[in-house]
Design an enzyme around this catalytic site. Structure first.
Site, mmCIF file in Angstrom:
data_model
loop_
_atom_site.group_PDB
_atom_site.id
_atom_site.type_symbol
_atom_site.label_atom_id
_atom_site.label_comp_id
_atom_site.label_asym_id
_atom_site.label_seq_id
_atom_site.Cartn_x
_atom_site.Cartn_y
_atom_site.Cartn_z
ATOM 1 C CG ASN A 175 -27.382 5.849 -25.238
ATOM 2 O OD1 ASN A 175 -26.454 5.145 -24.829
ATOM 3 N ND2 ASN A 175 -27.201 6.786 -26.157
ATOM 4 C CB THR A 229 -22.603 0.143 -31.448
ATOM 5 O OG1 THR A 229 -23.631 0.944 -30.862
ATOM 6 C CG2 THR A 229 -21.335 0.975 -31.573
ATOM 7 C CG HIS A 273 -2.016 -1.061 1.089
ATOM 8 N ND1 HIS A 273 -3.089 -1.117 1.943
ATOM 9 C CD2 HIS A 273 -2.183 -2.088 0.207
ATOM 10 C CE1 HIS A 273 -3.870 -2.135 1.607
ATOM 11 N NE2 HIS A 273 -3.338 -2.736 0.556
ATOM 12 C CD1 TRP A 310 -13.899 12.825 -36.811
ATOM 13 C CD2 TRP A 310 -15.074 11.268 -35.740
ATOM 14 N NE1 TRP A 310 -13.236 11.655 -36.945
ATOM 15 C CE2 TRP A 310 -13.923 10.665 -36.297
ATOM 16 C CE3 TRP A 310 -15.962 10.476 -35.012
ATOM 17 C CZ2 TRP A 310 -13.632 9.318 -36.152
ATOM 18 C CZ3 TRP A 310 -15.675 9.129 -34.864
ATOM 19 C CH2 TRP A 310 -14.537 8.561 -35.436
ATOM 20 C CB ALA A 322 -20.319 12.479 -28.850
ATOM 21 C CB SER A 336 -25.249 7.684 -40.590
ATOM 22 O OG SER A 336 -24.281 7.632 -39.578
ATOM 23 C CD GLU A 377 -1.492 3.229 3.682
ATOM 24 O OE1 GLU A 377 -2.554 3.089 4.317
ATOM 25 O OE2 GLU A 377 -1.446 3.312 2.436
ATOM 26 C CB CYS A 404 -6.482 -1.057 5.327
ATOM 27 S SG CYS A 404 -4.832 -1.797 5.293
ATOM 28 C CB CYS A 464 -1.921 0.410 6.135
ATOM 29 S SG CYS A 464 -1.592 -0.477 4.597
#
Length: 387
Positions: free
Chosen positions: A319, A214, A55, A188, A159, A173, A57, A80, A89
């Site tokens: 979606n 897709t 870890h 794009w 997007a 398209s 630390e 932890c 730890c």
């Protein structure tokens, strides 16, 4: 005694170290640690990586050696207090002679939360918690969701144009959603800057999910091309009820046990054909009453595979399915200063839709990001830290 500005500066360094390990720690959290002596000198630092085992630390303590005595430990996450792949730890911090611990937040792991700090305080160490907490929480939000519920943090990414279209009419398209940043006839939807950021977003996730539509329409690779190192390859998850995945697609040709196809009605010979090409194929045991994929079941299965975060880059139907399932935790929606209009253009989400405004998915804690002329909206539908 350091003032808050000094503490904040060293905590920012710890957070910077933690961020450098993104992609290298899952299914565990990103943690960075800095040890500072009374003169304000950094005498030890460490960054956790899963393969490195130790870890943050512990690495910092080993580097500091005797200089850790009387020093301050700055860390973004609570040390932890339990035995896992390593010992507690908190005990190592106590044994090192560190006198003060400044941390951003408690560990989200129910086995740790508050116990590590309690052990430190019981040993006489000064413990301060809460500075830069929001930054620290965002860094490990997928871990927080996974460790509490054993299901991944699910982010819906898309997007689109200003009027909410992810592609022009299908007949016109050209790669409408290829590579996850929204392509369209003659170019794009979003800019090169925004598309580059998509790769950064992918790098932050364990898996990417799309529908087979897709793949058929765009033939994307669905890979992390950020250039940053990863412990595990980005898992490419494809929802394909009847196994229509083209054997000549780029996803299939580049599969190295990193492609998982989830089906529901497929014939056995189709499953075997894909498996012979190196594709992992699993049967979805249930579907929703309207025929949609069993998204809760998919989330549980991905959790069993130690997937802590999923980036959905699907088309309009995927979606909507994701939103209707109620499992989407956050959204990252890119917008370009363009308007497609027209009935034939493809909307962000296509389905029954929410019938009442009171039922609409409500996005909270909004943040806006600029990418040249484009911008993105980031926000949460569910709190990753909620019980």
């Amino acid at each position: 005694m350091p003032d808050q500005r000094t503490d904040e500066a060293f905590l920012l360094r710890a957070l910077e170290l933690a961020r450098s390990s993104i992609g290298l720690t899952s299914p565990n959290p990103n943690v960075g640690a800095v040890i500072v002596d009374d003169s304000g000198n950094i005498v030890g630092s460490g960054t956790y990586t899963y393969d490195g085992i130790k870890h943050a630390e512990i690495l910092a303590i080993e580097q500091a050696g005797e200089k850790a005595r009387g020093a301050t430990l700055y860390i973004n996450l609570e040390p932890c207090s339990h035995h896992g792949r390593t010992g507690p730890c908190a005990d190592a911090v106590i044994s090192s002679g560190i006198r003060r611990v400044v941390a951003c937040m408690r560990d989200s792991n129910p086995m740790v939360s508050g116990r590590g700090f309690g052990r430190l305080q019981a040993a006489g160490l000064e413990v301060e918690v809460g500075l830069l907490e929001e930054e620290a929480k965002k860094l490990n939000e997928s871990f927080a969701k996974y460790i509490r519920h054993r299901t991944p943090l699910i982010t819906l990414k898309a997007a689109m144009t200003l009027d909410g279209k992810i592609a022009p009419p299908p007949a016109e398209s050209h790669n409408p959603t290829a590579l996850g940043a929204g392509g369209a006839t003659g170019g794009w939807i979003t800019s090169e800057t925004a598309r580059a950021h998509v790769q950064e977003l992918r790098h932050q996730h364990d898996a990417i999910m799309v529908g087979v539509g897709t793949i058929i329409a765009d033939d994307p690779l669905l890979t992390d091309r950020s250039g940053h190192p990863r412990r595990r390859p980005l898992l490419r998850v494809i929802l394909d009820s009847r196994l229509r995945l083209p054997h000549g697609s780029r996803v299939v040709k580049t599969a190295k046990e990193d492609v998982l196809v989830l089906c529901s009605f497929a014939e056995e010979n189709r499953k075997q054909a894909l498996r012979s090409l190196g594709i992992r194929v699993e049967q979805i045991s249930q579907v929703m009453p309207d025929g949609r994929p069993d998204m809760p079941g998919i989330a549980r299965r991905l959790g069993e595979l130690e997937v802590t975060s999923v980036l959905i880059e699907g088309g309009a139907m995927v979606n909507w399915t994701a939103l209707a399932s109620g499992l989407v935790d956050k959204v990252f929606l890119y917008y370009a200063p363009k308007i497609l209009a027209g009935d034939g253009s493809v909307p962000f989400a296509a389905g029954a839709g929410f019938r009442r405004m009171s039922d609409a998915a409500y996005v909270k804690s909004l943040q806006l990001h600029r990418f040249g002329e484009d911008f993105a909206v980031e926000g949460y539908l569910r709190d990753p830290y909620a019980e």
